[in-house]
Design an enzyme around this catalytic site. Structure first.
Site, short mmCIF file in Angstrom:
data_model
loop_
_atom_site.label_atom_id
_atom_site.label_comp_id
_atom_site.label_asym_id
_atom_site.label_seq_id
_atom_site.Cartn_x
_atom_site.Cartn_y
_atom_site.Cartn_z
N LYS A 1 0.84 -1.21 0.00
CA LYS A 1 0.00 0.00 0.00
C LYS A 1 0.87 1.26 0.00
CE LYS A 1 -4.06 -1.99 0.33
NZ LYS A 1 -5.43 -1.91 0.12
N LYS B 1 -3.24 -9.78 -6.78
CA LYS B 1 -4.46 -10.17 -6.08
C LYS B 1 -5.66 -9.37 -6.61
CE LYS B 1 -5.48 -8.18 -1.97
NZ LYS B 1 -6.53 -8.05 -0.97
N LYS C 1 -10.30 -4.47 -4.57
CA LYS C 1 -11.30 -3.43 -4.82
C LYS C 1 -10.66 -2.18 -5.41
CE LYS C 1 -13.61 -4.34 -0.48
NZ LYS C 1 -12.43 -4.29 0.41
N1 AQP Z 1 -8.19 -11.58 -4.04
C1 AQP Z 1 -8.60 -12.11 -2.90
N2 AQP Z 1 -8.63 -13.46 -2.76
C2 AQP Z 1 -9.06 -14.01 -1.61
N3 AQP Z 1 -9.49 -13.29 -0.53
C3 AQP Z 1 -9.47 -11.95 -0.64
N4 AQP Z 1 -9.82 -10.97 0.22
C4 AQP Z 1 -9.59 -9.77 -0.39
N5 AQP Z 1 -9.11 -9.94 -1.63
C5 AQP Z 1 -9.03 -11.28 -1.81
C6 AQP Z 1 -10.33 -11.17 1.57
O1 AQP Z 1 -11.55 -10.45 1.69
C7 AQP Z 1 -11.69 -10.01 3.04
C8 AQP Z 1 -12.06 -8.56 3.05
O2 AQP Z 1 -11.01 -7.79 2.47
P1 AQP Z 1 -10.82 -6.28 2.87
O3 AQP Z 1 -11.89 -5.48 2.32
O4 AQP Z 1 -10.71 -6.14 4.33
O5 AQP Z 1 -9.44 -5.79 2.36
P2 AQP Z 1 -8.45 -6.25 1.33
O6 AQP Z 1 -7.84 -7.55 1.69
O7 AQP Z 1 -7.46 -5.17 1.21
O8 AQP Z 1 -9.37 -6.39 0.06
P3 AQP Z 1 -9.24 -5.65 -1.28
O9 AQP Z 1 -10.41 -6.01 -2.08
O10 AQP Z 1 -7.92 -5.90 -1.85
O11 AQP Z 1 -9.43 -4.13 -0.87
P4 AQP Z 1 -8.55 -2.88 -1.14
O12 AQP Z 1 -8.37 -2.79 -2.61
O13 AQP Z 1 -9.39 -1.79 -0.58
O14 AQP Z 1 -7.27 -3.04 -0.40
C9 AQP Z 1 -10.36 -10.29 3.74
O15 AQP Z 1 -10.50 -11.44 4.54
C10 AQP Z 1 -9.41 -10.54 2.61
O16 AQP Z 1 -8.38 -11.44 2.97
#
Ligand code: AQP
Length: 327
Positions: A111, A191, A194
């Site tokens: 990040k 990965k 969002k």
């Molecule tokens: N690509 C993924 N594969 C499997 N699990 C995933 N998770 C996120 N992306 C994947 C799991 O979803 C839960 C919620 O995620 P989060 O919103 O807390 O944050 P994150 O991991 O940072 O998800 P994003 O979508 O990648 O968000 P941004 O882009 O905002 O950083 C968690 O349990 C995560 O492991």
């Protein structure tokens, strides 16, 4: 009953990585565990965000969780900032967490690269707040995607450090991983996320989902239709694991390895199975969007009941720390 805690950030459109890696098992686990789930809005402000959108995204994220099957009948669901004891405990945990541990967190490094202009303390402290989210309810298990495992390990360390200095208050939580804990983006590189333009949204319409699936990267070594593929190296097959039945998975695995089915055939089967599972979720989300008063009530009641639990833990914590308290 053993307790579970997990959370999701209201940072954007909930995608199938979130669903497969986390939310789907959150719902399944409600049958066996005492479950607490949270929309973690204070985590979401660690990166640049649109102020006018945060409130709506928070509500939309809660709506999706409920559309997927969470309800006041099977869990407690609330918004992180509505239980201010989380941030209070995070401050205390800051005082037992070595900075070096936070600097080496993969998510912090990623990040920091993505948000060079805003590498703030909150970004580095993210896993400490996460430890507080989990430990304030003394949860022993945390269902997450693979990307969060390192943070759960840090929560264990925070619990250990706190307990050894101030008394045995917290359990050491363990991560629970789903069958497909790491879904790659449709471009097959990083990965699915969002904040990256590489996701399939859970509520996107069928035509858009098909277009994204159709062009999604598969096993890169399978260049021509007649080349055998390797399902182990294919993101589409990983997604199949969450949506398709065992018999079908065996067929696809075999057909891919001997090139009797092509990637487009494989994607068509996935699309059909995905739509079968996602269509009812979309319908429930549509009807919840028309009844946001109900959703707000669920979140309010969830926060009220979690706050009672959180306050009890904070009483123990303050006593352990030796904080002066007027009686
Ligand atoms: N690509 C993924 N594969 C499997 N699990 C995933 N998770 C996120 N992306 C994947 C799991 O979803 C839960 C919620 O995620 P989060 O919103 O807390 O944050 P994150 O991991 O940072 O998800 P994003 O979508 O990648 O968000 P941004 O882009 O905002 O950083 C968690 O349990 C995560 O492991």
């Amino acid at each position: 009953m053993k307790r579970i805690f997990s959370g999701i950030q209201p940072t954007g459109e909930v995608h199938i990585g979130n669903y497969i890696g986390a939310i789907k098992q959150w719902v399944e686990l409600t049958a066996e565990y005492d479950c607490i789930y949270c929309v973690v809005d204070y985590h979401a402000i660690t990166i640049e965000y649109e102020i006018s959108e945060l409130r709506h995204k928070t509500l939309d994220t809660a709506i999706i969780l409920m559309a997927c099957g969470l309800s006041p009948d099977n869990c407690k669901l609330f918004v992180q900032s509505h239980v201010p004891e989380h941030t209070e405990l995070a401050w205390i945990f800051n005082c037992v967490t070595p900075i070096g541990e936070l600097e080496r967190m993969t998510q912090f490094k990623d990040k920091s690269r993505q948000h060079r202009a805003n590498i703030n303390m909150g970004l580095m402290d993210y896993p400490v707040l996460q430890a507080a989210d989990i430990l304030i309810y003394k949860a022993g298990f945390v269902p997450v995607g693979e990307d969060q495992v390192q943070h759960i390990e840090l929560s264990r360390e925070v619990a250990r450090k706190f307990n050894s200095r101030f008394g045995d208050i917290f359990p050491e939580p363990q991560a629970i991983l789903s069958l497909a804990p790491r879904i790659l983006g449709i471009d097959g590189s990083g990965k699915m996320s969002k904040s990256m333009n590489n996701y399939i949204g859970l509520l996107e319409n069928g035509d858009i989902i098909w277009e994204k699936l159709r062009t999604a990267v598969t096993d890169v070594n399978r260049v021509r239709r007649k080349d055998p593929g390797n399902p182990e190296l294919c993101n589409i097959y990983t997604i199949h694991r969450a949506f398709s039945k065992d018999e079908e998975l065996i067929e696809i695995d075999k057909g891919c390895r001997n090139a009797s089915i092509g990637c487009i055939d494989c994607k068509k089967i996935l699309y059909r199975n995905m739509m079968e599972e996602l269509s009812p979720i979309r319908e429930r989300a549509e009807s919840l969007k028309k009844d946001t008063d109900y959703v707000r009530d669920v979140l309010k009641n969830g926060a009220a009941s979690c706050r009672e639990m959180a306050k009890k833990t904070m009483d123990e914590v303050r006593a352990g720390l030796g904080i002066y308290y007027p009686v």
